[in-house]
Design an enzyme around this catalytic site. Structure first.
Site, short mmCIF file in Angstrom:
data_model
loop_
_atom_site.label_atom_id
_atom_site.label_comp_id
_atom_site.label_asym_id
_atom_site.label_seq_id
_atom_site.Cartn_x
_atom_site.Cartn_y
_atom_site.Cartn_z
N ASP A 47 0.86 -1.17 0.00
CA ASP A 47 0.00 0.00 0.00
C ASP A 47 0.90 1.23 0.00
O ASP A 47 2.09 1.15 0.31
CB ASP A 47 -0.89 -0.02 1.25
CG ASP A 47 -1.98 1.03 1.20
OD1 ASP A 47 -2.13 1.69 0.15
OD2 ASP A 47 -2.68 1.21 2.21
N ASP B 238 -5.89 -7.33 5.25
CA ASP B 238 -4.69 -7.80 4.55
C ASP B 238 -4.34 -9.25 4.87
O ASP B 238 -3.41 -9.80 4.27
CB ASP B 238 -3.49 -6.92 4.92
CG ASP B 238 -3.56 -5.53 4.30
OD1 ASP B 238 -4.18 -5.40 3.22
OD2 ASP B 238 -3.03 -4.58 4.89
N ASP C 295 35.22 -30.10 9.37
CA ASP C 295 33.99 -29.46 9.84
C ASP C 295 34.25 -28.10 10.48
O ASP C 295 33.39 -27.22 10.45
CB ASP C 295 33.28 -30.35 10.88
CG ASP C 295 32.50 -31.49 10.23
OD1 ASP C 295 32.36 -31.46 8.99
OD2 ASP C 295 32.08 -32.40 10.97
#
Length: 841
Positions: free
Chosen positions: A329, A594, A687
């Protein structure tokens, strides 16, 4: 005492329900409310996924492959090799603890962020009104409701005024349902229970005080949710991760079973072959993927929170980054959100003090819900209204689009109505001219509409003011809004935000196009469009949309910049049309009407100041209604997505290539290329740098345009860089065996050092599309990589080396391994340049 079994509460009077629930119109005592919360539990449809410390720790070891490996290790310990079994067990535990430490921090960070956007409800406690989180509502609470509020439980109405509720979530009914006090038959269907309110619905207009009877899973909505086992729909990113995980698991399973069978066929020890296969599986399986994704998304959520964007659903971050259309809007988003009163004019188009005075009376006495227009009127002037008193009110709603106040002065009871011009005119039969004479409305309608068009062309929002003398009436309903006298126009304006043109241009540069969706008329909307940077905006109105097929709208929607005169139910249709056209659509909404559009969008965005129903439907909540904040959030979302993909690329290139090469080498070597404990140590060390990927810097080009999960691209990446990795792995095997004539221990030590260092350094190459020297890694990633490289080089020379069956290597070995690593990194850089040369890469 529990109250969840009260039968057909809509058939019991309010007074009886108050007595049965042991409460009063003053509400519960705070101590009693706390006790009921303990007894009934939180007001949630499903228990909060509050991951405890122990549960999160155990989750690190729930992978079937890890569990099988632990069982095999226990068997190894029982049969013979205590040292190896303990080493394997230690490495597995350390790997799990690393994941736990990172994921625990992510969980805590997200919990703190979500607390910022809690939905709250107004309740009476000890006779005082206070706002509490909806999840703390208990049976017996008295809740006070207004337009935009979510219904926090199944309730009986005690008081109401012009109350309309949207029950579409439960009944599928499109239009709001009027609710009022009363006692009804116990066997009425849900849609006919007009004296009851239900969780999962929300107030469209009016006010009410209601008694909460049922909460959580005891509500109608809770029972439906339980039956359907409702869960949030899977995002494209989640679906891609799942498919990628399945793909790697299938490859791993085939490879591991084949290697185990062949090693047994070659008469190698069964237990050692099994442990080797399981260790390979650990190396091949992206067991860190869930933790890496959680860490990346949590860090991304923190990064976005710093940009004043709160993520309610972490998986929405990827969609946020890939969004290429934003529907919003204009009010407060493109405009300043500070509505100012331009003027009050009679129907002839001249300034009118009477129109302004009546508008002030209407704005001063309204109590429905705060809105900027009434605030602007009250701040514009402060006339003396001491002779007036308010008698009644019909609040504004989105169906009537008008607000009526009944005021009294002496013996005159006057109803004053303010609202959208066409809706006010619909309630009028006559009009008052500037000199005070009253004429039929049709005589002046053409002049009114001509003025209206002129005001709109100037970008002014036009409201109508009308009145009616109600004689002795002391109360009004919407049925009184008829036969009124039109008095004049109220003109307001909301200037564009400073810098909004540049902001929209930045969005365009990020690949996000803006589409304005507004209920204002086409002339006002087009004027605003021109002010915010659309030179000749293409406008499509709601009535025009109503005459279009879905296919025609889909074709038009991509070109339209401004959708004007849009009804609430048409917003969802616009979003659907854009999504069907292949766009990732974001919708930014903060109003009562909305909610459905927010549910329909790929990315649902609201603001902290939004009504509850909009905030509840949104995945992402902005702490400021500002497109500049949104841009920062989009960039943070894309950064998070880019860093998540880096782990995927790592798992599908060097890591996968190393394990694949090791599996192949085991077939032609007379010994295992690495022992199970050495494989697990390799996996643990590789890792460590990956744990820091979430903090890595991201190249600008990766945030300049929307990016989406592409499994075909990842497969292509895996094949390209996995093959390069394997080629240099086999080159290492050849050099160790035929050039350096390595023993078993030397081979394993050399191969361990080459595989760990190559896997660590290759992350620095594949993390960016740019040449290595033109894109610096984040400090934590660089530090972790250098630390792992140093530890790998030094490890064979430490006292721990013997426990892992490693031995120190001569400088000749180190030089050859170093040369192979340089060649590998150089080859990866060249391959990267060719790989990304393709325009679609």
């Amino acid at each position: 005492m529990t109250f969840q079994s009260l039968p057909a509460f809509w058939s019991i009077s309010g007074a009886d329900l108050l007595r049965q629930l042991e409460t009063s119109p003053r509400g519960l005592r705070r101590e009693e409310a706390q006790e009921r919360l303990r007894v009934h539990g939180a007001n949630l449809l499903k228990p909060k996924t509050r991951t405890g410390t122990m549960a999160l720790l155990l989750a690190q070891y729930k992978s079937p492959i890890i569990l099988i490996l632990l069982l095999a290790t226990a068997l190894s310990f029982y049969l013979r090799d205590h040292t190896d079994a303990l080493i394997i067990l230690f490495i597995v535990l350390v790997s799990g603890l690393l994941g736990f430490w990172q994921e625990r921090g992510a969980v805590n960070a997200v919990a703190k962020l979500l607390a910022l956007v809690q939905i709250k409800a107004a309740v009476r406690r000890d006779g005082e009104v206070e706002e509490i989180p909806v999840e703390e509502i208990v049976p017996g609470d008295i809740v006070l409701l207004k337009a935009g509020d979510v219904i926090p439980g199944d309730c009986c109405i005690l008081e109401s005024k012009d109350l309309f509720v949207d029950e579409a979530a439960l009944t599928g009914e499109t239009f709001p349902v009027e609710k009022e006090t009363g006692v009804l038959a116990p066997d009425l269907p849900l849609s006919k229970r007009t004296n009851a309110l239900f969780m999962g619905t929300h107030v469209v207009s009016g006010t009410a005080a209601a008694l909460v009877v049922l909460t959580g899973t005891g509500t109608e909505f809770g029972q439906v949710s339980a039956q359907l086992a409702l869960k949030a729909p899977e995002t494209e990113f989640e679906r891609g991760v799942r498919r990628f995980g399945y793909f790697l698991m299938e490859v791993t399973l085939m490879l591991v079973l084949s290697i185990f069978a062949i090693n047994v066929f070659l008469h190698r020890p069964v237990l050692e072959s099994f442990l080797f296969s399981m260790a390979l599986a650990v190396g091949l399986t992206p067991q860190l993927l869930p933790a890496i994704i959680s860490i990346n998304l949590a860090l991304g959520a923190k990064r976005m929170a710093a940009a004043r964007v709160i993520v309610k659903r972490l998986a929405a971050i990827e969609n946020f980054g890939s969004m290429n259309v934003l529907c919003a809007d204009k009010t407060g988003t493109l405009t300043a959100g500070l509505v100012q009163l331009h003027s009050a004019q009679c129907l002839e188009g001249r300034q009118s003090d009477k129109v302004l005075f009546y508008a002030y009376l209407n704005a001063f006495y309204e109590t429905g819900f705060a809105n900027p227009i009434d605030q602007a009127i009250r701040e514009h002037c402060r006339p003396d209204i001491s002779g007036y008193r308010k008698l009644d009110e019909v609040p504004y709603d989105f169906l009537r689009k008008r607000l009526s106040i009944l005021v009294a002065r002496d013996n005159t009871h006057l109803m004053i109505t303010k609202g959208a011009l066409t809706n006010v005119l619909a309630a009028c039969s006559q009009a008052e001219c500037e000199q005070g004479q009253v004429v039929g409305l049709e005589q002046v309608r053409a002049e009114i509409m001509q003025n209206f068009a002129g005001f709109s062309a100037q970008g002014l929002r036009t409201l109508g003011i009308a009145y009616r003398d109600l004689g002795p009436e002391t109360a009004i309903t919407k049925d009184h809004e008829t036969g009124m006298t039109f008095l004049g126009f109220l003109l307001v304006y909301d200037p564009p935000k400073e810098g909004i043109v540049d902001t929209i241009q930045q969005m365009k540069q990020l690949g996000v196009s803006l589409k304005i969706i507004t209920g204002d008329n086409a002339l006002v909307a087009a004027s605003v469009g021109r002010q915010v940077g659309f030179p000749n905006p293409r406008v499509l109105t709601g009535p025009e949309m109503g005459r279009m097929s879905n296919e025609a709208l889909q074709r038009q929607a991509r070109e339209i910049q401004v959708f004007a005169e849009v009804e609430p139910n048409q917003k969802e249709r616009i979003i659907a049309a854009l999504r069907q056209g292949g766009h990732v659509v974001g919708f930014m909404g903060d109003g009562i009407n909305d909610a459905s559009a927010l549910h329909a969008a790929d990315v649902s965005i609201s603001v902290e100041s939004a009504v509850d129903v909009a905030k509840e439907a949104a995945d992402i909540v902005l702490l400021a209604k500002d497109l500049g904040v949104l841009i920062e959030g989009v960039q943070a979302g894309r950064t998070t997505f880019a860093n998540t993909l880096k782990y995927v690329f790592m798992a599908t290139s060097a890591n996968f290539g190393n394990m694949f090469s090791m599996a192949g080498a085991s077939l032609f070597l007379s010994f295992l290329p690495l022992l199970p404990k050495q494989i697990l140590l390799t996996n643990l060390l590789t890792d460590l740098p990956e744990m820091t990927i979430a903090t890595d810097s991201v190249d600008q080009e990766l945030v300049e345009k929307p990016r989406r999960w592409d499994i075909k691209f990842i497969r292509k990446f895996m094949i390209t860089f996995g093959i390069i990795s394997s080629v240099f792995d086999y080159l290492t095997f050849g050099a160790l065996l035929w050039l350096l004539h390595a023993t078993e221990a030397q081979f394993r030590t050399g191969w361990f050092q080459e595989s760990v260092i190559s896997a660590a350094i290759i992350v620095l190459v594949i993390r960016s599309r740019r040449p290595f020297c033109q894109s610096l890694p984040g400090k934590y990633l660089l530090a972790a990589t250098l630390l792992v490289v140093a530890a790998t080089i030094v490890f064979p020379y430490t006292p721990l080396a013997a426990a892992f069956n490693f031995q120190p290597l001569s400088k000749e070995f180190l030089l050859v391994i170093g040369l192979i690593l340089v060649l590998y990194i150089s080859a990866a850089e060249v391959a990267k340049r060719f790989f990304y040369r393709h325009p679609k890469s």
